[in-house]
Design a protein around this motif. Structure first.
Motif, PDB file in Angstrom:
ATOM      1  N   THR A   1      23.089   7.902  21.380  1.00 15.58           N
ATOM      2  CA  THR A   1      22.477   7.534  20.099  1.00 15.58           C
ATOM      3  C   THR A   1      21.963   6.104  20.142  1.00 15.58           C
ATOM      4  O   THR A   1      22.299   5.339  21.034  1.00 15.58           O
ATOM      5  CB  THR A   1      23.479   7.780  18.949  1.00 15.58           C
ATOM      6  OG1 THR A   1      22.766   7.847  17.713  1.00 15.58           O
ATOM      7  CG2 THR A   1      24.530   6.667  18.875  1.00 15.58           C
ATOM      8  N   HIS A   2      21.117   5.767  19.162  1.00 19.17           N
ATOM      9  CA  HIS A   2      20.371   4.506  19.202  1.00 19.17           C
ATOM     10  C   HIS A   2      21.261   3.274  19.122  1.00 19.17           C
ATOM     11  O   HIS A   2      21.002   2.274  19.765  1.00 19.17           O
ATOM     12  CB  HIS A   2      19.368   4.467  18.059  1.00 19.17           C
ATOM     13  CG  HIS A   2      18.676   5.783  17.849  1.00 19.17           C
ATOM     14  ND1 HIS A   2      19.252   6.802  17.128  1.00 19.17           N
ATOM     15  CD2 HIS A   2      17.506   6.243  18.301  1.00 19.17           C
ATOM     16  CE1 HIS A   2      18.438   7.850  17.149  1.00 19.17           C
ATOM     17  NE2 HIS A   2      17.380   7.549  17.852  1.00 19.17           N
ATOM     18  N   ALA A   3      22.282   3.351  18.273  1.00 21.01           N
ATOM     19  CA  ALA A   3      23.227   2.243  18.126  1.00 21.01           C
ATOM     20  C   ALA A   3      22.546   0.913  17.806  1.00 21.01           C
ATOM     21  O   ALA A   3      22.965  -0.150  18.281  1.00 21.01           O
ATOM     22  CB  ALA A   3      24.096   2.105  19.381  1.00 21.01           C
TER      23      ALA A   3
ATOM     24  N   GLU B   1      30.314   4.304  10.715  1.00 21.02           N
ATOM     25  CA  GLU B   1      30.666   5.692  11.006  1.00 21.02           C
ATOM     26  C   GLU B   1      29.549   6.626  10.519  1.00 21.02           C
ATOM     27  O   GLU B   1      29.157   7.572  11.219  1.00 21.02           O
ATOM     28  CB  GLU B   1      31.995   6.049  10.347  1.00 21.02           C
ATOM     29  CG  GLU B   1      32.436   7.464  10.680  1.00 21.02           C
ATOM     30  CD  GLU B   1      33.696   7.889   9.936  1.00 21.02           C
ATOM     31  OE1 GLU B   1      34.115   7.182   8.989  1.00 21.02           O
ATOM     32  OE2 GLU B   1      34.251   8.941  10.300  1.00 21.02           O
TER      33      GLU B   1
ATOM     34  N   GLU C   1      27.662   5.705  27.757  1.00 23.25           N
ATOM     35  CA  GLU C   1      27.461   6.238  26.410  1.00 23.25           C
ATOM     36  C   GLU C   1      27.544   7.762  26.387  1.00 23.25           C
ATOM     37  O   GLU C   1      27.011   8.431  27.261  1.00 23.25           O
ATOM     38  CB  GLU C   1      26.126   5.740  25.849  1.00 23.25           C
ATOM     39  CG  GLU C   1      26.134   4.236  25.656  1.00 23.25           C
ATOM     40  CD  GLU C   1      24.825   3.700  25.103  1.00 23.25           C
ATOM     41  OE1 GLU C   1      24.186   4.399  24.301  1.00 23.25           O
ATOM     42  OE2 GLU C   1      24.443   2.578  25.485  1.00 23.25           O
TER      43      GLU C   1
ATOM     44  N   ALA D   1      32.817   7.685  16.598  1.00 22.49           N
ATOM     45  CA  ALA D   1      31.799   7.164  15.699  1.00 22.49           C
ATOM     46  C   ALA D   1      32.006   5.677  15.400  1.00 22.49           C
ATOM     47  O   ALA D   1      32.028   5.249  14.247  1.00 22.49           O
ATOM     48  CB  ALA D   1      31.787   7.977  14.403  1.00 22.49           C
ATOM     49  N   ASN D   2      32.201   4.897  16.429  1.00 23.53           N
ATOM     50  CA  ASN D   2      32.344   3.444  16.245  1.00 23.53           C
ATOM     51  C   ASN D   2      32.078   2.763  17.581  1.00 23.53           C
ATOM     52  O   ASN D   2      32.069   3.405  18.628  1.00 23.53           O
ATOM     53  CB  ASN D   2      33.748   3.111  15.737  1.00 23.53           C
ATOM     54  CG  ASN D   2      34.804   3.554  16.724  1.00 23.53           C
ATOM     55  OD1 ASN D   2      34.934   2.975  17.807  1.00 23.53           O
ATOM     56  ND2 ASN D   2      35.544   4.603  16.397  1.00 23.53           N
ATOM     57  N   PHE D   3      31.859   1.447  17.515  1.00 24.53           N
ATOM     58  CA  PHE D   3      31.503   0.707  18.730  1.00 24.53           C
ATOM     59  C   PHE D   3      32.678   0.481  19.678  1.00 24.53           C
ATOM     60  O   PHE D   3      32.493  -0.020  20.776  1.00 24.53           O
ATOM     61  CB  PHE D   3      30.905  -0.655  18.373  1.00 24.53           C
ATOM     62  CG  PHE D   3      29.471  -0.602  17.907  1.00 24.53           C
ATOM     63  CD1 PHE D   3      28.528   0.153  18.586  1.00 24.53           C
ATOM     64  CD2 PHE D   3      29.059  -1.327  16.800  1.00 24.53           C
ATOM     65  CE1 PHE D   3      27.207   0.189  18.178  1.00 24.53           C
ATOM     66  CE2 PHE D   3      27.735  -1.299  16.376  1.00 24.53           C
ATOM     67  CZ  PHE D   3      26.808  -0.542  17.064  1.00 24.53           C
ATOM     68  N   TRP D   4      33.873   0.787  19.241  1.00 25.27           N
ATOM     69  CA  TRP D   4      35.011   0.660  20.167  1.00 25.27           C
ATOM     70  C   TRP D   4      34.991   1.800  21.165  1.00 25.27           C
ATOM     71  O   TRP D   4      35.241   1.627  22.347  1.00 25.27           O
ATOM     72  CB  TRP D   4      36.353   0.687  19.414  1.00 25.27           C
ATOM     73  CG  TRP D   4      36.529  -0.432  18.470  1.00 25.27           C
ATOM     74  CD1 TRP D   4      36.590  -0.369  17.109  1.00 25.27           C
ATOM     75  CD2 TRP D   4      36.664  -1.816  18.794  1.00 25.27           C
ATOM     76  NE1 TRP D   4      36.748  -1.612  16.574  1.00 25.27           N
ATOM     77  CE2 TRP D   4      36.801  -2.521  17.582  1.00 25.27           C
ATOM     78  CE3 TRP D   4      36.681  -2.528  20.010  1.00 25.27           C
ATOM     79  CZ2 TRP D   4      36.949  -3.903  17.539  1.00 25.27           C
ATOM     80  CZ3 TRP D   4      36.827  -3.905  19.963  1.00 25.27           C
ATOM     81  CH2 TRP D   4      36.960  -4.576  18.734  1.00 25.27           C
TER      82      TRP D   4
ATOM     83  N   TYR E   1      32.429   4.293  21.328  1.00 22.24           N
ATOM     84  CA  TYR E   1      31.090   4.546  21.864  1.00 22.24           C
ATOM     85  C   TYR E   1      30.629   3.221  22.453  1.00 22.24           C
ATOM     86  O   TYR E   1      30.209   2.320  21.738  1.00 22.24           O
ATOM     87  CB  TYR E   1      30.134   5.014  20.761  1.00 22.24           C
ATOM     88  CG  TYR E   1      28.760   5.387  21.307  1.00 22.24           C
ATOM     89  CD1 TYR E   1      28.470   6.688  21.671  1.00 22.24           C
ATOM     90  CD2 TYR E   1      27.764   4.415  21.464  1.00 22.24           C
ATOM     91  CE1 TYR E   1      27.230   7.026  22.194  1.00 22.24           C
ATOM     92  CE2 TYR E   1      26.533   4.738  21.986  1.00 22.24           C
ATOM     93  CZ  TYR E   1      26.270   6.044  22.352  1.00 22.24           C
ATOM     94  OH  TYR E   1      25.039   6.371  22.866  1.00 22.24           O
TER      95      TYR E   1
ATOM     96  N   ILE F   1      28.498   0.583  24.116  1.00 18.30           N
ATOM     97  CA  ILE F   1      27.206   0.118  24.611  1.00 18.30           C
ATOM     98  C   ILE F   1      27.465  -1.112  25.484  1.00 18.30           C
ATOM     99  O   ILE F   1      28.468  -1.804  25.305  1.00 18.30           O
ATOM    100  CB  ILE F   1      26.208  -0.198  23.469  1.00 18.30           C
ATOM    101  CG1 ILE F   1      26.606  -1.441  22.681  1.00 18.30           C
ATOM    102  CG2 ILE F   1      26.057   0.999  22.527  1.00 18.30           C
ATOM    103  CD1 ILE F   1      25.534  -1.926  21.708  1.00 18.30           C
ATOM    104  N   PRO F   2      26.606  -1.368  26.465  1.00 18.45           N
ATOM    105  CA  PRO F   2      26.866  -2.508  27.348  1.00 18.45           C
ATOM    106  C   PRO F   2      26.964  -3.815  26.570  1.00 18.45           C
ATOM    107  O   PRO F   2      26.239  -4.034  25.596  1.00 18.45           O
ATOM    108  CB  PRO F   2      25.648  -2.520  28.276  1.00 18.45           C
ATOM    109  CG  PRO F   2      25.130  -1.123  28.257  1.00 18.45           C
ATOM    110  CD  PRO F   2      25.400  -0.633  26.866  1.00 18.45           C
TER     111      PRO F   2
END
Ligand code: FES
Ligand code: FES
Lengths: 156, 760
Positions: free
Chosen positions: B185-187, B273, B669, B681-684, B686, B688-689
């Motif tokens: 997903t785009h994030a 989320e 990802e 559903a969170n940056f922890w 999921y 991303i670099p």
């Protein structure tokens, strides 16, 4: 509700706050200091970074009642007399931002970091900014901008 | 030319952004504003038996409650598949789908109100994986009634030229490999956000984080039944899109409806989320990629069978289905070519358009298979690719028109800079190099809403103050399109950039633009902007020429002066403007862009058509730890042909950002689900670099000077992502001899392959 005194960007405010109110809510929703961004509200992205007594904290997970009597510096308080801080200057001039949403958090992390580490290497800078997520730039130009700002500060 | 164009130029809003002054949607407040709370489905697939809103409606601070029946008109970003409603009507199709909404005096009241809505459901059979959706089910179990043959297949796209299957069967070397790609997903960092204001004259103002104000404008008119001329959609500063803010979204319709019902300004900002649940990211994909070549390493045929997982709704999926196939027609010449893509509906958040739309996963597959073939034939992978490239000014087998093409120079550049010839295949075990190429459209030649209008119109206004204002519907989403408009005006009129300002992305003030997706803005809006300011220059030259009796063709514009080379005329910009104003005052000139007529006559011939294509070649260097299976990307050399870099700082930024996003998809990802419930559903979770994952990046811009692009420019925002992933995949093979066919390439998968002892 509890009364707190916050010294924000050199000005003192007294507010009544709930136990669950975060510093980010206080800044954005009550004081209209919207330069501090809410990217996740979970302490995971760094976009809400502000300085609490000079140390970067994630305002989205910092209860406002814990800030009573303390000094808070936000992006609105960076730079003096209309002059940009070298970190801001370089992020702007060197392509260190695209959408800009992560930028206030990057500035608030990099400014105190360079103060304490004027000779920082790229690896140090990467380490320092590891909590600031940016989805646009690939970080390369952010890291370069902070390195250039360090040079500016040393020669400034 | 070349005073402003082609120079590294900081974004015009950079100072606003570094000082925190730039206003993003959630930064706006209106007096007496109320907030939206959304009630979402806990079921992946269920009939809605009843909804009780009475308790919520009676809760203190709740001003209105609405459900699916209040906005029942279906929409879809593609007019051919309107399969979605603002909130679920009769049934829910994924965990997290919006079922009801409230407007509350405070965000807390809104959340509490939304929680008090009671819905009773009757679960239906879930279809979570594409395999489940490809088999027959009973009619009333189907996710959407319109799908055929009792299956959940949304779209089948296929094309075939010159019997590719036979071509492969008769090739000297063939490879047919199965690949699997997780959804990503785009994030973007700014969560979706919308503010709707219902005005006294029954017009609707919507301030929103969108890449395409125009589609939202049309969709709001349709679903709310408000005339088009009563709707104004405005995009303020926007915190990243990457395709994820291109569709019209339910929360935008819900906020608008609630603004009408409460007659108060309404804000709706999604939580992180909720942003993940909204998704519209890259389709999870499974494919079999088959390619053949002859003994000299010339590609003979390509055939591929692809299944993409669309999730619960259509979004851009019909286009995605075609792009998965048609964008394999380059950068190599392949005369026997075919694909079939089946897009299935599943009970998950919908997939849609994401940077590199539709072509990223098949690009990984084909570049890995080409690497295998190069080894089979015994050729260097760079040599193998070099001899198969399309030339410039040619057509692909499916009649995509190729004009400028810098692919050879791209590959030569990264090959030289990376020291490929001395290092490939010779690095110590655990270290490796990999190469891959790609190409991409500079905007779609066909609009998705068919009409005879141009694809964009730009207005340029000159007034007594000597200021040029550029009016464009294009959305600056961080890529710098506003800066481009200013650069072009400054360049053409010989004035400083500070004299030029923009009014953008506001459907009341700005002429229609089809939005910031499919890498169309620089090419299309750039051409239109240049045309508009050129007309302003001609107008000034005509007025000045008349008044000063000099031939207008001799009049030059540079350094804020309007002059002739012989010195007879030498005016300041302001003096010239004063003359141009005489007798008529301020004036506006208009420029537009329409793509030339392109393409073949067969069904599906419109997919992938573009007035120009970008090209690129990347080489990656990786380190693979054989004990842990960890892949570290050390360095990426990239060369991208964007025709002409109007702003090299921005072009580099797009390439570097693409490396980041490609790296994320290839190593970490993954949208993970359990029974249709999104687990990360969170940056922890999921990942991303972050800065520490960032490889060294060596970026080269190749300029092939396209004949139709503005100043020769083509796209740079999406093309650079394609080669990133397979370059890394191929480098892993060079490092440890394993072919990774499943993304993301996590340590466990690497270890499994290593244990198998490598293949091929
Ligand atoms: S908003 Fe605080 S860390 Fe993301
Ligand atoms: S500039 Fe967009 S997230 Fe960093």
């Amino acid at each position: 509700m509890q009364k707190v005194k916050l010294h924000i960007n050199g000005f003192t405010r007294t507010l009544l706050v709930n136990a669950h109110e975060t510093l980010l809510d206080t800044l954005r929703e009550r004081l209209n200091l919207t330069g501090t961004k809410r990217g996740c509200d979970q302490g995971s992205c760094g976009s809400c970074t502000v300085l609490l007594d000079g140390t970067p904290v994630l305002s989205c997970i910092t209860p406002t009642i814990r800030c009573d009597g303390r000094k808070i510096l936000t992006i609105e308080g960076i730079g003096v007399n209309g002059h940009l801080h070298p970190v801001q200057e370089r992020l702007a001039s060197d392509g260190g931002l695209q959408c800009g949403f992560c930028t206030p958090g990057v500035v608030m992390t990099a400014v105190p970091f360079l103060q304490e580490n004027p000779d920082a290497t790229d690896d140090d800078i990467k380490e320092a900014l590891s909590g600031n997520l940016c989805r646009c730039t690939g970080y390369k130009k952010i890291i370069e901008a902070v390195r250039h700002a360090a040079e500016d500060l040393r020669h400034g | 030319m070349g005073r402003v164009i082609g120079k590294p130029t900081p974004l015009i809003d950079a100072v606003q952004k570094v000082t925190g002054k730039a206003m993003y949607t959630d930064d706006f407040k209106f007096p007496n504003m109320v907030y939206v709370g959304l009630h979402r489905s806990p079921h992946a697939h269920a009939k809605i038996m009843s909804i009780d809103t009475s308790v919520a409606a009676a809760h203190p601070g709740i001003k209105a409650v609405i459900t699916g029946k209040d906005i029942p008109i279906a929409f879809g970003v593609l007019p051919i598949s309107p399969d979605e409603t603002a909130m679920a009507v009769d049934k829910v199709r994924y965990v997290g789908e919006i079922v009801a909404a409230v407007a509350g005096e405070t965000p807390e009241a809104a959340r509490a109100g939304a929680d008090l809505i009671r819905v009773s459901y009757k679960p239906i059979k879930n279809f979570i994986t594409p395999d489940e959706s490809l088999v027959e089910c009973s009619e009333d179990e189907k996710i959407h009634q319109h799908t055929k043959n009792s299956k959940n297949i949304h779209k089948i796209a296929d094309l075939s030229f010159n019997d590719p299957k036979d071509g492969i069967a008769s090739s000297s070397f063939t490879r047919s490999v199965d690949f699997k790609f997780a959804g990503v997903t785009h994030a973007f960092t700014e969560p979706h956000s919308t503010i709707a204001v219902w005005n006294g004259d029954e017009s609707l103002l919507v301030i929103t984080a969108t890449q395409v104000p125009h589609y939202l404008h049309r969709t709001l008119s349709k679903v709310l039944d408000i005339p088009l001329h009563k709707i104004q959609v405005k995009k303020p500063a926007l915190g990243g899109g990457f395709g994820g803010k291109s569709d019209p979204f339910p929360h935008e319709m819900i906020a608008s409806k609630l603004a009408i019902l409460t007659n108060r300004p309404v804000k709706c900002t999604l939580t992180r989320e909720e942003v993940f649940l909204t998704n519209h990211g890259r389709h999870p994909t499974e494919m079999t990629m088959s390619v053949g070549c002859d003994v000299a390493g010339k590609i003979t045929a390509l055939d591929t069978d692809i299944v993409i997982d669309g999730g619960a709704y259509g979004s851009f999926g019909v286009v995605t289905s075609y792009y998965n196939g048609v964008l394999l027609q380059g950068p190599y010449k392949i005369d026997r070519f075919g694909f079939i893509t089946r897009r299935v509906y599943t009970n998950k958040p919908q997939s849609g358009a994401m940077r590199g739309h539709g072509a990223v996963n098949p690009r990984y597959a084909v570049e890995v298979v080409l690497d295998m073939l190069a080894h089979d034939v015994g050729m260097d992978p760079c040599d193998f690719r070099q001899q198969n490239f399309l030339s410039e000014n040619t057509k692909t087998v499916g009649e995509l028109r190729i004009t400028s093409n810098g692919i050879r120079e791209c590959l030569e550049t990264v090959r030289r800079k990376s020291g490929w010839d001395d290092r490939y295949g010779k690095l110590p075990n655990g270290h490796g190099l990999g190469v891959a190429c790609g190409f991409f459209i500079s905007g779609s030649a066909l609009p998705i809403i068919w009409n005879r209008y141009p694809q964009t119109v730009v207005h340029a206004k000159l007034d007594f103050d000597g200021r040029i204002v550029m009016f464009s519907g294009a959305s600056d989403i961080g890529q710098g399109s506003d800066t481009m408009l200013v650069q072009i005006a400054a360049e053409e009129l010989g004035i400083s950039m500070s004299r030029v300002q923009v009014e953008v992305a506001d459907t009341k003030l700005t002429p229609v633009d089809l939005g910031s997706y499919s890498s169309r803005v620089t090419f299309m809006v750039g051409n239109a902007a240049k045309q508009a300011v050129d007309k302003i220059r001609h107008q000034i030259a005509a007025s000045v020429g008349n008044e000063k009796s000099v031939p207008r063709e001799a009049i030059q514009f540079a350094d804020e002066r309007v002059f002739t080379d012989d010195g007879k005329l030498n005016l300041t910009w302001d003096e010239a403007v004063d003359i141009a104003m005489a007798g008529r005052g301020a004036f506006v000139e208009s420029g537009f862009y329409i793509s030339p007529k392109l393409g073949g006559k067969f069904k599906g011939s419109g997919a992938g058509l573009s007035p120009a294509y970008s090209f690129g070649a990347f080489i990656a260097e990786v380190k693979v730890d054989p004990m842990t299976g960890q892949v570290s990307v050390i360095k990426v050399w990239s060369a991208h042909d964007c025709g002409k870099a109007l702003n090299p700082l921005s072009v580099e930024g797009q390439i570097e950002g693409s490396i980041h996003m490609g790296l994320g998809q290839v190593v970490s990802e993954d949208m993970r689900y359990h029974n249709g419930r999104l687990l990360n559903a969170n940056f922890w979770d999921y990942r991303i670099p972050m800065t520490l994952d960032t490889p060294e990046m060596d970026v080269t811009i190749i300029e092939s000077n396209d004949g139709e692009g503005p100043y020769g420019a083509k796209e740079a925002g999406e093309g650079p992502i394609h080669p990133v992933l397979p370059a890394i995949g191929n480098a892993i093979y060079d490092a440890v001899g394993i072919r990774m066919t499943e993304l993301p390439i996590t340590p466990d998968k690497v270890l499994t392959e290593l244990r198998k002892g490598g293949q091929q």
